[in-house]
Design an enzyme around this catalytic site. Structure first.
Site, mmCIF file in Angstrom:
data_model
loop_
_atom_site.group_PDB
_atom_site.id
_atom_site.type_symbol
_atom_site.label_atom_id
_atom_site.label_comp_id
_atom_site.label_asym_id
_atom_site.label_seq_id
_atom_site.Cartn_x
_atom_site.Cartn_y
_atom_site.Cartn_z
ATOM 1 N N SER A 146 -2.287 1.541 -5.881
ATOM 2 C CA SER A 146 -2.441 0.857 -4.602
ATOM 3 C C SER A 146 -3.673 1.387 -3.858
ATOM 4 O O SER A 146 -4.783 1.296 -4.357
ATOM 5 C CB SER A 146 -1.167 1.004 -3.773
ATOM 6 O OG SER A 146 -1.203 0.192 -2.638
ATOM 7 N N ASP A 305 -6.078 -4.494 -0.007
ATOM 8 C CA ASP A 305 -6.161 -3.209 -0.695
ATOM 9 C C ASP A 305 -6.436 -3.444 -2.180
ATOM 10 O O ASP A 305 -6.445 -4.592 -2.637
ATOM 11 C CB ASP A 305 -4.903 -2.376 -0.446
ATOM 12 C CG ASP A 305 -3.675 -2.899 -1.157
ATOM 13 O OD1 ASP A 305 -3.660 -4.083 -1.527
ATOM 14 O OD2 ASP A 305 -2.711 -2.131 -1.331
ATOM 15 N N ASP A 307 -4.947 -3.367 -5.093
ATOM 16 C CA ASP A 307 -4.092 -4.200 -5.945
ATOM 17 C C ASP A 307 -3.612 -5.458 -5.225
ATOM 18 O O ASP A 307 -2.782 -6.196 -5.740
ATOM 19 C CB ASP A 307 -2.921 -3.400 -6.517
ATOM 20 C CG ASP A 307 -1.894 -3.009 -5.460
ATOM 21 O OD1 ASP A 307 -2.313 -2.652 -4.342
ATOM 22 O OD2 ASP A 307 -0.682 -3.043 -5.758
#
Length: 574
Positions: A146, A305, A307
């Site tokens: 992430s 972000d 992902d």
């Protein structure tokens, strides 16, 4: 095994990966680094695993990834031959080793005769969730950390519904992962052999197209976009991650004409070299986008972000600067937009949020006659409830969100979806511009109507073995000596999600909390104020959440400051 025994096992393993051997040799004389790398297995918990890259049992590398994949493979085997044939879908982000870890997963699955659908290049987490459902697979994996720093990577497991595995299912997978005795000796098949046997299927644009078709169904006001297409200016940054193609193409298909890309952040970059942190929750991530915004006089700045499961939005102020909306604010705006622009709201409509998400959303939902359900922190719990109510018909899901910039508009994905949220946020911006308002003015209208809800988050990072112990001490201290009052705010109840009890401090009455057990404490105070303590499940952090409501914005700010000050002073003493 002691860390020394774990280290010796690795050091004596003749077939150790050459790159890991080189890294291991560099730290062989540093006992502290060796202990950190080998003192425990990298935790594979109910949210998967996440950790620093490098050699060792407590690091992300091909062997710890194989161990995770082996546990998942054994879980699928237990479901029978049909589950093996349906296979799994694997996607990855732009981080170091993400493509390699994805292929390692397929090689472990193939050794068990389990088919893997593997994306040819990086893809967003929500598309993985969609793909599991679209391909009718038994499970999914996304290799991502992430918004963590560049030295991290991670591994998240999804069930056949496309959601992150809920506790009962996850615990069974965790048990099977933990039963793997030696991560160095896990059997893997070769890529070529798997391709030849049909156990490795490469997937590409056909899933993108199906996902894009689904995205086109979320629009509520296509005529407004058409009217405002030339008037609204948007700046978009994928923050070196996975969302570039889908968000860019999605905005084009929706009909937006003036979209400017932050070129320095458009290409995938595992070092995230233009930002201190690739996290839209951190306002510094918008520094370049703001520069672009001022050049093109943008109405909205949107950033995902790496992902693409979290979205941040910044709005132009009257002075020409930009304000980044909080996750609570954007979630409430999206909720209000959806509910006010849906032709016929169902009688059993439901909005789902987490226990650390603002009560602002509940106030808005109630205004439209829509129920609100609270879950534990983590979108897997929202996904689990969507599935449950889809099966029982008790509620109709309308929107789900959490304060940490995660939103889900339509449930063709079962995890937070920044691509969906980006497209609908831009449509919402166009809608309010057609009314002569910015999103900030629309937000002010909601505050006027429902009250001034403000929230804040304070995090403490405590790495390593000592850090874990300090986090444990903080939680124990607040359990043993509950918060009583903060100036004029009285603590009404303490909710301990580890014991599953809610205790009212006035009469010591206790009741059961009907949610899964979790190491979380929440204090409910007078006047709709609250605070919550939660160790992170994926990072070496403990997080403190605060929420207040006041009759004016200044009253709320004052109340928020006094609540934060009291809790942080106590933490510092501990």
């Amino acid at each position: 095994m002691s860390w020394q025994e774990n280290y010796t096992k690795w050091d004596l393993f003749e077939d150790l990966d050459a790159k890991l051997r080189e890294q291991l040799n560099k730290i062989k004389d540093n006992e502290k680094l060796l202990e950190e790398a080998f003192h425990q297995p990298l935790t594979f918990g109910t949210g998967g695993m996440r950790g620093e890259l490098g050699p060792g049992t407590n690091r992300m590398n091909i062997y710890t990834v194989r161990k995770a994949a082996e546990g998942l493979a054994k879980y699928i085997e237990k479901q029978g031959e049909e589950a093996k044939e349906k296979g799994i879908v694997v996607a990855h982000d732009s981080r170091h080793m993400s493509p390699e870890f994805s292929l390692e997963t397929a090689k472990v699955m193939g050794a068990h005769g389990i088919k893997t659908y593997l994306f040819t290049s990086l893809r967003p987490t929500p598309e993985l969730s969609f793909a599991v459902r679209h391909l009718n697979a038994s499970a999914g994996v996304v290799v991502t950390a992430s918004h963590n720093p560049p030295e991290y990577n991670g591994y998240k497991v999804y069930n056949e519904d496309g959601g992150q595995a809920p506790p009962a299912q996850a615990e069974e997978i965790v048990k099977l992962v933990n039963e793997v005795e030696n991560e160095l000796l896990i059997e893997v098949a070769s890529k070529e052999d798997l391709e030849q046997k049909g156990l490795l299927k490469w997937i590409d644009t056909e899933v993108d197209k199906a996902y894009m078709d689904a995205l086109n169904t979320i629009s509520l006001n296509p005529t407004v976009i058409k009217e405002q297409a030339e008037n609204i200016n948007i700046v978009f940054t994928p923050l070196h991650g996975t969302s570039y193609d889908l968000v860019k193409n999605g905005l084009e298909e929706f009909g937006f004409k003036n979209v400017t890309i932050v070129e320095e952040q458009a290409k995938p970059d595992p070092e995230f070299s233009t930002v201190a942190s690739p996290n839209p929750e951190e306002h510094q991530a918008f520094t370049l986008a703001i520069e672009y915004g001022k050049k093109v006089d943008a109405d909205l700045l949107i950033g995902t972000d790496p992902d693409a499961d979290r979205l941040g939005v910044a709005v132009k102020t009257p002075s020409g600067d930009y304000t980044v909306l909080t996750g609570n604010q954007l979630g409430t705006l999206l909720l209000d937009y959806i509910l006010s622009n849906t032709q016929s709201l169902p009688d059993n409509g439901l909005m789902i949020k987490t226990i650390v998400t603002s009560e602002f959303g509940q106030a808005v939902a109630s205004h439209y006659g829509i129920s609100t359900l609270d879950t534990l922190t983590g979108f897997k719990f929202i996904g689990e409830k969507i599935r449950e109510y889809e099966q029982t018909g008790e509620y109709k899901f309308l929107f789900g969100y959490e304060e940490s910039y995660g939103y889900l508009i339509k449930d063709f994905a079962r995890d937070k979806d920044a691509v969906q949220a980006a497209l609908l946020s831009c449509e919402m911006g166009a809608y309010w511009k057609s009314k002569g308002k910015t999103l900030l003015e629309a937000l002010d209208d909601l505050y006027e109507r429902h009250g001034y809800y403000l929230e804040d988050l304070h995090s403490i990072t405590l790495k390593g073995i000592e850090g874990t112990e300090k986090i444990k001490n903080i939680m124990e201290n607040f359990r043993e000596e509950p918060l009583q009052n903060v100036e004029d705010l009285q603590v009404i109840a303490m909710e301990d999600y580890k014991s599953g009890t809610r205790t009212y401090l006035g009469n010591n009455k206790t009741e059961v909390i009907k949610l899964p057990k979790s190491d979380v404490i929440k204090f409910k105070l007078s006047d709709n104020c609250w605070c919550c303590l939660r160790p992170s499940g994926t990072e070496p952090k403990i997080k403190f959440y605060f929420g207040v409501k006041g009759e004016t914005i200044q009253a709320s700010k004052d109340r928020l400051n006094q609540l934060k000050k009291a809790v942080i002073e106590r933490i510092n003493k501990i």
